[in-house]
Scaffold this active site. Structure first.
Site, PDB file in Angstrom:
ATOM      1  N   GLN A 141       0.984  -1.172   0.124  1.00 14.35           N
ATOM      2  CA  GLN A 141       0.023   0.138  -0.307  1.00 14.35           C
ATOM      3  C   GLN A 141       1.107   1.333   0.024  1.00 14.35           C
ATOM      4  OE1 GLN A 141      -3.456   0.823   0.067  1.00 14.35           O
ATOM      5  NE2 GLN A 141      -2.679   3.346  -0.157  1.00 14.35           N
TER       6      GLN A 141
ATOM      7  N   GLN B 114       0.639   4.728  -1.664  1.00 13.37           N
ATOM      8  CA  GLN B 114      -0.158   5.483  -1.076  1.00 13.37           C
ATOM      9  C   GLN B 114       0.056   6.146   0.653  1.00 13.37           C
ATOM     10  OE1 GLN B 114      -4.098   6.262  -2.232  1.00 13.37           O
ATOM     11  NE2 GLN B 114      -3.719   8.325  -2.755  1.00 13.37           N
TER      12      GLN B 114
ATOM     13  N   GLY C 184     -11.192   0.426   1.922  1.00 17.47           N
ATOM     14  CA  GLY C 184     -11.896  -0.829   1.504  1.00 17.47           C
ATOM     15  C   GLY C 184     -11.325  -0.772  -0.094  1.00 17.47           C
ATOM     16  N   GLY C 185     -10.559   0.243  -0.586  1.00 24.20           N
ATOM     17  CA  GLY C 185     -10.072  -0.138  -2.067  1.00 24.20           C
ATOM     18  C   GLY C 185      -8.573   0.959  -1.596  1.00 24.20           C
ATOM     19  N   MET C 186      -7.908   0.561  -3.107  1.00 31.60           N
ATOM     20  CA  MET C 186      -6.913   1.571  -3.531  1.00 31.60           C
ATOM     21  C   MET C 186      -6.618   1.306  -5.076  1.00 31.60           C
ATOM     22  SD  MET C 186      -4.726   3.175  -2.792  1.00 31.60           S
ATOM     23  CE  MET C 186      -3.201   4.529  -4.105  1.00 31.60           C
TER      24      MET C 186
ATOM     25  N   ASN D 111      -4.937   0.798  -7.422  1.00 33.39           N
ATOM     26  CA  ASN D 111      -4.121   0.463  -8.890  1.00 33.39           C
ATOM     27  C   ASN D 111      -4.340   0.932  -9.756  1.00 33.39           C
ATOM     28  OD1 ASN D 111      -2.598   1.247  -6.046  1.00 33.39           O
ATOM     29  ND2 ASN D 111      -2.980  -0.789  -5.722  1.00 33.39           N
TER      30      ASN D 111
ATOM     31  N   HIS E  87     -15.925   3.671  -6.809  1.00 37.14           N
ATOM     32  CA  HIS E  87     -15.175   4.589  -6.300  1.00 37.14           C
ATOM     33  C   HIS E  87     -13.161   4.852  -7.424  1.00 37.14           C
ATOM     34  CE1 HIS E  87     -13.122   7.643  -4.090  1.00 37.14           C
ATOM     35  NE2 HIS E  87     -12.170   6.811  -4.019  1.00 37.14           N
ATOM     36  N   GLU E  88     -13.417   3.337  -7.006  1.00 34.39           N
ATOM     37  CA  GLU E  88     -12.083   2.677  -7.604  1.00 34.39           C
ATOM     38  C   GLU E  88     -11.755   2.805  -9.036  1.00 34.39           C
ATOM     39  OE1 GLU E  88     -10.586   2.898  -4.875  1.00 34.39           O
ATOM     40  OE2 GLU E  88     -11.268   2.255  -3.260  1.00 34.39           O
TER      41      GLU E  88
ATOM     42  N   ARG F  88      -9.758  -3.877   7.795  1.00 38.33           N
ATOM     43  CA  ARG F  88     -10.093  -2.356   7.292  1.00 38.33           C
ATOM     44  C   ARG F  88     -10.020  -0.803   8.454  1.00 38.33           C
ATOM     45  NH1 ARG F  88     -15.470  -1.249   3.533  1.00 38.33           N
ATOM     46  NH2 ARG F  88     -15.047   0.855   2.558  1.00 38.33           N
TER      47      ARG F  88
ATOM     48  N   LYS G 130     -11.423   1.359   8.399  1.00 35.92           N
ATOM     49  CA  LYS G 130     -12.529   2.322   8.834  1.00 35.92           C
ATOM     50  C   LYS G 130     -13.391   1.341   9.273  1.00 35.92           C
ATOM     51  CE  LYS G 130     -16.779   2.928   5.867  1.00 35.92           C
ATOM     52  NZ  LYS G 130     -17.236   2.525   4.559  1.00 35.92           N
TER      53      LYS G 130
HETATM   54 ZN   LIG Z   1     -10.207   7.419  -3.503  1.00 29.73          ZN
END
Ligand SMILES: [Zn+2]
Length: 613
Positions: A151, A153, A280-282, A284, A307-308, A563, A565
């Site tokens: 990960q 970011q 939740g998601g990344m 990439n 979103h991703e 996760r 969150k």
């Molecule tokens: Zn985002």
């Protein structure tokens, strides 16, 4: 530390991008205006026994000034040797590694002379690398093979690659990843769909991306296609469920292309991470990394995929030049996500999601320091992870909703489409966005929105007086039903989605009686809900209300999901009373080895530094 970066011309894989990046990135030592690195070749061996990556990073060197030093960011890396490609062979060259900075890691300075075209760094990562998580076989669903994922970011790429770790840089990469031969390596690159396992994988990312989008995962991964352009990579236990859950992804790509122009990354694949994935998601590129907690069995949490995917335009294609410009990635992405949801699932659902986001934002506006409610936030050298909030996401999104309402959807959509074209494969600052907005929207439609108003949104605290305040009719219906139910009536839940349940649970009166809590649980089996979001909301309420029958589920939930969150708000609620804090620390100690370094650091701050020890 602050610096002004001015790049006039970057040569990327033979094509010249004339990108003018003006940014102050306080989170990188890199001096892009002097020597930059447009292409990376990685050759890494994945060592599960030692929890280390070991090998080389080789960069093409691009000089923009009379400079003979290349400055890279590193964190927790051991540098063995640096070399230059000179006179057709590799020759050793000196380097210095500065003392560690509290949040930024160690500055690596390499003597590159004035003519070498390539530099190579021999290095290895630490088992504690902040950007990697190493899971033992027991910590995976299949229990047979280990798993490792990155990960990067915002500023963790430097913990597994010595790199100019600023989003102002764009680079292409090739990689050779050497793995145990039963495992598969995937990256944010051109992953092969063939089923064969190998002990080495050759991967390539031909489009220039910022360093935080370099990503890797290695595990016992299967692959299943959803369409000719979309596939799911996952451990076998969940691959069929995930492919079913995300069957609408190809349609999402189509509707986004219709609104905002072509998808420019060739394939769009999805990787299911182990439950310890901290986000939740990344996004990439080519391979979004996704938490298994959104495989809910009813497709109700697919807005995370929207979103991703949206990041393929906002964030990956047009990128924030520094982390104080994060709203350029996340505000646009939250906006595009909601437009995708509206296009496929209709206004009612999109409006519920917008209203839920707005409620989250209001919560943050109450608790954040006023200066941290500014979209173009002054981070200083604080770690961006420590300042994570809904501001860049939802306040950024509401700003764009506001512009859409003022200028009308047709005008605003055309503006956005041109914006993605104008800055494709570039990194831009908030100031550059404002200039573009002024020239291409405000000046073209005079008298609609002033620059002062734009500045109030971008540089002001809180929300402007005339900000959109989204509500949802569906939620008003939920609230009416709640009143009936609290008086002993029945709920009509057959049409309810996850969103309505979340709104219901999150808005129950805190003086709800123990009898009513037990009744709710008996009628709707909330303690045993398989839906990770609904279970989260219910477990949080159970802590506040001291509802003991949920305690064992709370324990297993905290032990099985990482996760952040979903777990951090539960630990935060537990930390409020001494008895619960003691219990939470015991659970945390048991869960800790299964948590990602980021989840560990956030929750240790909650349970230990903010606590009474
Ligand atoms: Zn985002």
């Amino acid at each position: 530390m602050s610096r002004l970066l001015l790049l006039s011309s970057i040569v990327v894989s033979g094509m010249t991008l004339s990108a003018t990046v003006q940014a102050e990135d306080q989170h990188s030592f890199a001096e892009l205006d002097r020597v930059s690195t447009p292409h990376l070749e990685l050759d890494l061996t994945v060592n599960f026994a030692e929890k280390q990556l070991e090998g080389t990073a080789t960069y093409n060197v691009s000089r923009h000034a009379d400079a003979d030093e290349l400055v890279l960011d590193t964190s927790d890396l051991t540098i063995h040797k640096t070399e230059l490609w000179l006179n057709d062979k590799w020759q050793e060259t000196p380097f210095t590694l500065a003392e560690p900075h509290e949040t930024l890691g160690q500055k690596l300075t390499i003597q590159v002379g004035d003519s070498s075209e390539k530099v190579r760094i021999h290095y290895e990562t630490a088992p504690t690398a902040s950007g990697l998580q190493w899971l033992t076989p027991e910590q995976t669903a299949g229990k047979k093979h280990p798993f490792m994922f990155s990960q990067s970011q915002p500023i963790h790429a430097r913990s597994w690659i010595p790199i100019q770790d600023t989003p102002a840089l764009r680079l292409t990469y090739d990689a050779t990843i050497r793995t145990p031969d039963q495992l598969r390596a995937v990256m944010s690159a051109d992953n092969a769909l063939t089923a064969e396992r190998s002990d080495a994988y050759e991967l390539s990312m031909p489009q220039p991306i910022p360093p935080y989008l370099i990503a890797i995962a290695v595990g016992d991964l299967e692959v299943k296609s959803i369409s000719d352009k979309v596939a799911v990579f996952a451990e076998s236990y969940i691959i069929d469920d995930a492919a079913w859950e995300w069957a609408d992804t190809p349609k999402m790509i189509e509707v986004t292309e219709a609104m905002y122009g072509p998808y420019r990354w060739d394939r769009y694949d999805l990787l299911v991470l182990p439950p310890s994935f901290p986000f939740g998601g990344m996004e990439n590129p080519r391979l979004s990394f996704i938490t298994p907690t959104v495989v809910s069995g009813d497709r109700s949490l697919i807005n995370l995929i929207a979103h991703e995917l949206a990041h393929s335009w906002s964030g990956n294609l047009v990128t924030n030049a520094s982390w104080r410009d994060l709203w350029i990635n996340e505000g646009f992405t939250s906006y595009v996500e909601n437009r995708i949801m509206e296009a496929i699932f209709g206004k009612r659902r999109a409006q519920m999601e917008l209203a839920l986001g707005y409620q989250d934002l209001l919560g943050d506006l109450e608790t954040l320091a006023p200066a941290d409610t500014v979209m173009n936030i002054d981070l200083g050298t604080r770690h961006p992870d420590d300042v994570f909030s809904q501001i860049p996401y939802v306040k950024g999104q509401l700003f764009l909703v506001y512009l859409e309402e003022k200028f009308g959807r047709d005008v605003f959509d055309a503006f956005l489409r041109d914006y993605f074209d104008a800055f494709a494969f570039q990194s831009i600052s908030t100031e550059q966005f404002k200039n573009y907005l002024q020239q291409n929207l405000l000046a073209q439609n005079p008298g609609v929105v002033s620059m002062e108003k734009v500045d109030e949104w971008i540089h002001g605290e809180g929300l402007p007086e005339d900000a959109p305040r989204p509500t949802s009719d569906a939620f008003e219906q939920v609230e009416k039903q709640m009143m009936v139910w609290l008086k002993g009536g029945q709920l009509q839940t057959t049409e309810w989605t996850t969103h309505e349940w979340l709104h219901f649970i999150n808005n129950l009166p805190l003086d709800i009686s123990a009898v009513n809590l037990a009744r709710l649980d008996r009628e709707y089996a909330l303690t045993t809900s398989d839906n990770a979001e609904i279970a989260h909301a219910w477990l949080k309420l159970s802590i506040i209300k001291k509802y003991e029958p949920a305690r064992e589920r709370l324990r297993s939930y905290l032990l099985s999901i990482g996760r952040n969150k979903l777990v951090a708000p539960l630990y935060r609620e537990l930390a409020r009373t001494p008895d619960n804090l003691k219990w939470a620390r015991e659970v945390y100690q048991e869960a800790r080895s299964g948590y990602h370094p980021l989840t560990q650091s956030v929750n240790e701050a909650i349970l230990y530094q903010e606590g009474d020890e």
